[in-house]
Design a protein around this motif. Sequence first.
Motif, short mmCIF file in Angstrom:
data_model
loop_
_atom_site.label_atom_id
_atom_site.label_comp_id
_atom_site.label_asym_id
_atom_site.label_seq_id
_atom_site.Cartn_x
_atom_site.Cartn_y
_atom_site.Cartn_z
N HIS A 44 0.81 -1.22 0.00
CA HIS A 44 0.00 0.00 0.00
C HIS A 44 0.85 1.27 0.00
CE1 HIS A 44 -3.26 -2.66 0.51
NE2 HIS A 44 -3.25 -2.75 1.82
N ASN A 45 2.17 1.13 -0.08
CA ASN A 45 3.03 2.32 -0.03
C ASN A 45 2.78 3.28 -1.17
OD1 ASN A 45 4.26 1.51 2.31
ND2 ASN A 45 6.28 1.13 1.42
N LEU A 46 2.35 2.75 -2.32
CA LEU A 46 2.12 3.62 -3.48
C LEU A 46 0.66 4.02 -3.63
CD1 LEU A 46 4.56 2.04 -6.09
CD2 LEU A 46 4.94 3.93 -4.51
N ASN A 47 -0.10 3.91 -2.54
CA ASN A 47 -1.42 4.56 -2.49
C ASN A 47 -1.19 6.05 -2.28
OD1 ASN A 47 -2.40 1.98 -2.66
ND2 ASN A 47 -3.39 1.96 -0.66
N ILE A 48 -0.64 6.69 -3.28
CA ILE A 48 -0.20 8.08 -3.17
C ILE A 48 -1.36 9.00 -3.51
CG2 ILE A 48 1.44 9.80 -3.98
CD1 ILE A 48 2.77 7.53 -2.50
N PRO A 49 -1.83 9.81 -2.54
CA PRO A 49 -2.96 10.71 -2.81
C PRO A 49 -2.53 12.01 -3.50
CG PRO A 49 -2.32 10.89 -0.51
CD PRO A 49 -1.40 9.86 -1.13
N VAL A 50 -1.76 11.86 -4.55
CA VAL A 50 -1.25 13.01 -5.30
C VAL A 50 -1.37 12.68 -6.78
CG1 VAL A 50 0.72 14.51 -5.77
CG2 VAL A 50 0.40 13.57 -3.47
N ASP A 134 -10.21 -5.30 -13.64
CA ASP A 134 -10.87 -3.99 -13.74
C ASP A 134 -10.43 -3.11 -12.58
OD1 ASP A 134 -12.41 -6.06 -12.27
OD2 ASP A 134 -13.64 -4.35 -11.71
N PHE A 135 -10.58 -1.80 -12.75
CA PHE A 135 -10.21 -0.89 -11.66
C PHE A 135 -10.98 0.41 -11.77
CE2 PHE A 135 -7.04 -0.17 -15.04
CZ PHE A 135 -7.12 1.20 -15.22
N ASP A 136 -11.06 1.08 -10.61
CA ASP A 136 -11.72 2.39 -10.49
C ASP A 136 -10.93 3.17 -9.45
OD1 ASP A 136 -13.33 4.59 -10.12
OD2 ASP A 136 -15.19 3.47 -9.92
N ILE A 137 -10.23 4.24 -9.85
CA ILE A 137 -9.28 4.96 -8.98
C ILE A 137 -9.65 6.43 -8.93
CG2 ILE A 137 -6.88 5.55 -8.56
CD1 ILE A 137 -6.09 3.07 -10.15
N THR A 138 -9.69 6.99 -7.73
CA THR A 138 -9.96 8.41 -7.52
C THR A 138 -8.84 9.02 -6.68
OG1 THR A 138 -12.34 8.05 -7.61
CG2 THR A 138 -11.59 10.11 -6.63
N ASN A 139 -8.37 10.19 -7.10
CA ASN A 139 -7.37 10.96 -6.35
C ASN A 139 -7.88 12.38 -6.13
OD1 ASN A 139 -4.89 10.01 -5.32
ND2 ASN A 139 -4.13 9.60 -7.38
N PHE A 140 -7.66 12.89 -4.92
CA PHE A 140 -8.05 14.27 -4.61
C PHE A 140 -7.04 14.85 -3.65
CE2 PHE A 140 -10.17 17.20 -1.64
CZ PHE A 140 -10.58 18.17 -2.54
#
Length: 533
Positions: A44-50, A134-140
């Motif tokens: 999970h280290n690259l769950n980067i919220p940027v 499949d995937f669904d990714i959101t960043n804010f």
Amino acid sequence: GGVDFKSRGVEGVQGDVSIRGGTFEQTLILINGMRTSDPQTAHHNLNIPVSLDNVERIEILKGQGSRIFGPNAFSGAINIITKKSISPFLSLSVLGGDHSLYETGIAASYPIGITSNSVSFAKKKSDGYRLNTDFDITNFSLQHNITTKPYNVNLFFGYNDKKFGANSFYSNLFPNQWEHTTTKLLNGSVDFSFGEFTLSPKMFWRINDDDFFLDHNRPDWNRNIHQTNSYGAEIQSSLKTQFGTTSFGGEIGNDQIASSNLGEHSRTRGGFFAEQVFEPLEDFTSSVGFFVYNYSGIGWKFWPGIDVSYRLNEHAKVFASAGKAFRMPTFTDLYYKSPANIGNPDLTYEETINYEVGFSFRQNIFQTDASVFLKDGKNLIDWVRANSLSPWRVENVTSVKTYGAEISFSINVINWLGSSAFKKVELSYAYLTADRSASNFESKYLLDHLRHQLIAGITNDLPFEILQNWSLRFQDRVNLTSQFTIDTQLQKRINSFEIFIRVTNIFDKIYSDFSGVELPGRWLSAGLKYTVR
């Protein structure tokens, strides 16, 4: 070269990053100098919220970093620096491609007086390139900066949400894995400057939620729900005197997990560091430092390091370094249990001594870096098994000496020739070999490093003012077949609009970074970006 990004899923779904043959757990991830690594698992280290639109630059430290950052900078550290815009802008983008891929994004900044305020949002989605990918990714993200004398204030909040099919991600025995993660990160810092003295207090808080199904066709069987809380504060300071630059400071933090599988656990950490940079002779620079660190369960430990460099002339220098580093096992290493993976609560920390010598040359046309290094690790942690039908078990299994060499160069063709269809050429090569002392077992992570890595990047002009970028990559990984892939992107700017076409894996190669997790073949996408300033 020397940085190994291994993908399970594309477009930021999930990947592991390692440096110089280390495991993905041995690389520390930071945002604006503050740690954001996950204590549950480095997956999970690259769950980067940027979003990429909000990244100013990425700094990479190769080799041990425990004397600077404390734990987990075992093989290196990656620091993501976000943009601090001082002028207003608005950017809108849209992208579409194969496998029903689409992405939308917005980024904006608006300064008011001594403050700058920026926001970014991005969402991408795909049906996947094979079953259950499949995937669904959101960043804010939101960022607020105050710039004045004698201080600067930086506040950042980021949110990342990923839902994805995880076909065979963690075990080839279960192709129907599925996962949903959300990451929230808040950090802030204040930088004070008083003449030759600087002071920078920082604090951060990171929450990661992970909902994992070992088989999404059986949602009530081996479903794992985890939440980790990590928070901490640190203070850094430096003073310039006639004797050089003296830096010192400390940090304190806590990692917590509440999990349906791993249970509830908490551990504290903290320590203090000092470093002295001085020039005893003309053109000779030395840096000596240490971090004294206390982690729950192991007590106080001393982690020293030294760097020296000698400038041969205005363009070239030679350098050498040595230092110790350590990594604590994650909560997954310690407590996880499933039919596919079994943790070990009796693990101890792993440690290494790193040595490096190298050469660097810089001028406006040509740049090059070369180095050789040795990593002498012991009590290293790995997931192992006797055969492909057995579950993975985690152990302090081995001592490994890793020997390596890296060389890279870039040529600014425009500065060299004055005019050319080619603008820039970059090339890097890394070689690794490991002398391990271990039992006869199958290794999941520790012994799958790159033996050879060759990366080339070329930028050239095409007619009608079209800019083209090429990325060529050859990788020969231990225990996997070698692979050679080529990507390209075409860009055309028309006033405030930018049109681009991207093709990855042009020659439709079949390859994997992990055994049993096939990556996509040729993938075509195209997009449009509008920016106004």
